[in-house]
Motif scaffolding. Structure first.
Motif, PDB file in Angstrom:
ATOM      1  N   GLN A  42       0.833  -1.209   0.000  1.00  0.00           N
ATOM      2  CA  GLN A  42       0.000   0.000   0.000  1.00  0.00           C
ATOM      3  C   GLN A  42       0.862   1.252   0.000  1.00  0.00           C
ATOM      4  O   GLN A  42       0.583   2.207  -0.733  1.00  0.00           O
ATOM      5  N   GLN A  75      -3.605  -3.061  -5.960  1.00  0.00           N
ATOM      6  CA  GLN A  75      -3.844  -4.170  -6.901  1.00  0.00           C
ATOM      7  C   GLN A  75      -2.776  -4.182  -8.003  1.00  0.00           C
ATOM      8  O   GLN A  75      -2.258  -5.234  -8.375  1.00  0.00           O
ATOM      9  N   SER A 127     -10.004  -6.870  -4.876  1.00  0.00           N
ATOM     10  CA  SER A 127      -9.749  -5.429  -5.010  1.00  0.00           C
ATOM     11  C   SER A 127     -11.043  -4.649  -5.226  1.00  0.00           C
ATOM     12  O   SER A 127     -12.091  -5.215  -5.548  1.00  0.00           O
ATOM     13  N   ALA A 174      -7.222   6.212  -1.800  1.00  0.00           N
ATOM     14  CA  ALA A 174      -6.184   5.252  -2.202  1.00  0.00           C
ATOM     15  C   ALA A 174      -6.800   3.989  -2.802  1.00  0.00           C
ATOM     16  O   ALA A 174      -6.196   3.335  -3.638  1.00  0.00           O
ATOM     17  N   ILE A 194      -8.598   4.632  -6.642  1.00  0.00           N
ATOM     18  CA  ILE A 194      -7.734   5.176  -7.698  1.00  0.00           C
ATOM     19  C   ILE A 194      -7.787   4.271  -8.947  1.00  0.00           C
ATOM     20  O   ILE A 194      -7.756   3.062  -8.847  1.00  0.00           O
ATOM     21  N   ASP A 214      -5.795   3.395 -12.227  1.00  0.00           N
ATOM     22  CA  ASP A 214      -4.480   3.604 -12.817  1.00  0.00           C
ATOM     23  C   ASP A 214      -4.368   2.952 -14.193  1.00  0.00           C
ATOM     24  O   ASP A 214      -5.352   2.510 -14.767  1.00  0.00           O
ATOM     25  N   GLU A 215      -3.115   2.885 -14.688  1.00  0.00           N
ATOM     26  CA  GLU A 215      -2.895   2.392 -16.055  1.00  0.00           C
ATOM     27  C   GLU A 215      -3.337   0.948 -16.256  1.00  0.00           C
ATOM     28  O   GLU A 215      -3.822   0.597 -17.333  1.00  0.00           O
ATOM     29  N   ASP A 234      -5.812  -0.584 -14.707  1.00  0.00           N
ATOM     30  CA  ASP A 234      -7.279  -0.558 -14.789  1.00  0.00           C
ATOM     31  C   ASP A 234      -7.729  -0.115 -16.183  1.00  0.00           C
ATOM     32  O   ASP A 234      -8.661  -0.678 -16.751  1.00  0.00           O
TER      33      ASP A 234
END
Lengths: 81, 168
Positions: free
Chosen positions: A30, A41, B2, B95, B98, B100-101, B103
């Motif tokens: 984290q 993830q 997740s 956090a 978020i 990101d790339e 995803d």
């Protein structure tokens, strides 16, 4: 073109993230995710070799450890090919 | 699991409920004989209503999901004092959600699957008309292929989150 993709398939991006986290005072996934600006993830996937990060993310991860990118990521031939 | 996987499952549940509700309502009325053969107005109206229900339903499900997520985070963070808890929840939520790339790459790849399925359904519907089936069949095949396409999009996302994804 076929030759290029055949060569590319024989290589994989490797990383030392787990080891580096250990030596960075047991940095959590984290914490690394927050430093690199991605989700936990994604850090899990990169660390497990399930996702090859973009060059930008690779630099950000390396920057989180304060190391050059080549000390965090490697590019080597796959063993089973 | 997740946040993105949970969010995808929530959307898939919404999509599956809409699909099931449509099949039960529309085909139930059709098989009972309440709808005349070739009544395009009924089918078009029903599809429009279910598109609306689908959009509103998924938005509501996402709201409920985010409320549940916030409650879950609050329960985990309850050890800290009252003044701190709001900030901690906000920071943890930020956090967690978020995008990101990875995803974006997964979204791109899974939406390709959804579009392919919808396209195949569209072509299949046209072929059915050429083969002599009614326009009602064509409409239903097209509508259902879009719904199934969106479900497959979610399933593909979950697969990539579990197995990993390569940008090549």
């Amino acid at each position: 073109m076929e030759r290029v993709s055949a060569v590319a398939k024989k290589f994989e991006v490797t990383n030392n993230i787990r080891t580096l986290r250990f030596f960075a005072s047991e940095m959590t996934q984290q914490e690394l995710a927050e430093k690199a600006g991605v989700s936990r993830q994604t850090v899990i996937a990169v660390e497990a070799g399930k996702y090859s990060p973009t060059l930008e993310l690779a630099f950000r991860i390396a920057d989180a450890f304060g190391l050059p990118i080549t000390e965090v990521f490697g590019y080597k031939a796959k063993e089973n090919t | 699991m997740s946040y993105q996987s949970k969010k995808t499952i929530t959307s898939m549940v919404g999509g599956a409920l809409v699909l099931a509700a449509y099949c039960i309502y529309a085909f139930g009325r059709y098989s009972s004989g309440a709808i005349a053969e070739g009544n395009l107005k009924f089918w078009a109206g029903t599809m429009l209503v279910f598109i609306g229900i689908g959009i509103v339903g998924i938005i509501l499900l996402q709201i409920v999901f985010h409320i549940a997520l916030s409650i879950g985070i609050a329960v985990k963070e309850r050890a800290c004092d009252e003044k701190e808890i709001d900030k901690r929840i906000e920071a943890t939520l930020e956090a967690t959600v978020i995008e990101d790339e990875m995803d974006k790459l997964i979204e791109l790849k899974s939406s390709q699957i959804g579009f392919v399925l919808a396209g195949v359904g569209f072509v299949g519907a046209l072929i059915l008309v050429v083969l002599g089936h009614s326009t009602v069949v064509m409409l239903n095949v097209m509508y259902l292929s879009f719904l199934v396409g969106s479900l497959m999009e979610g399933a593909t996302s979950l697969y990539f989150y579990g197995k990993g994804v390569s940008s090549g």
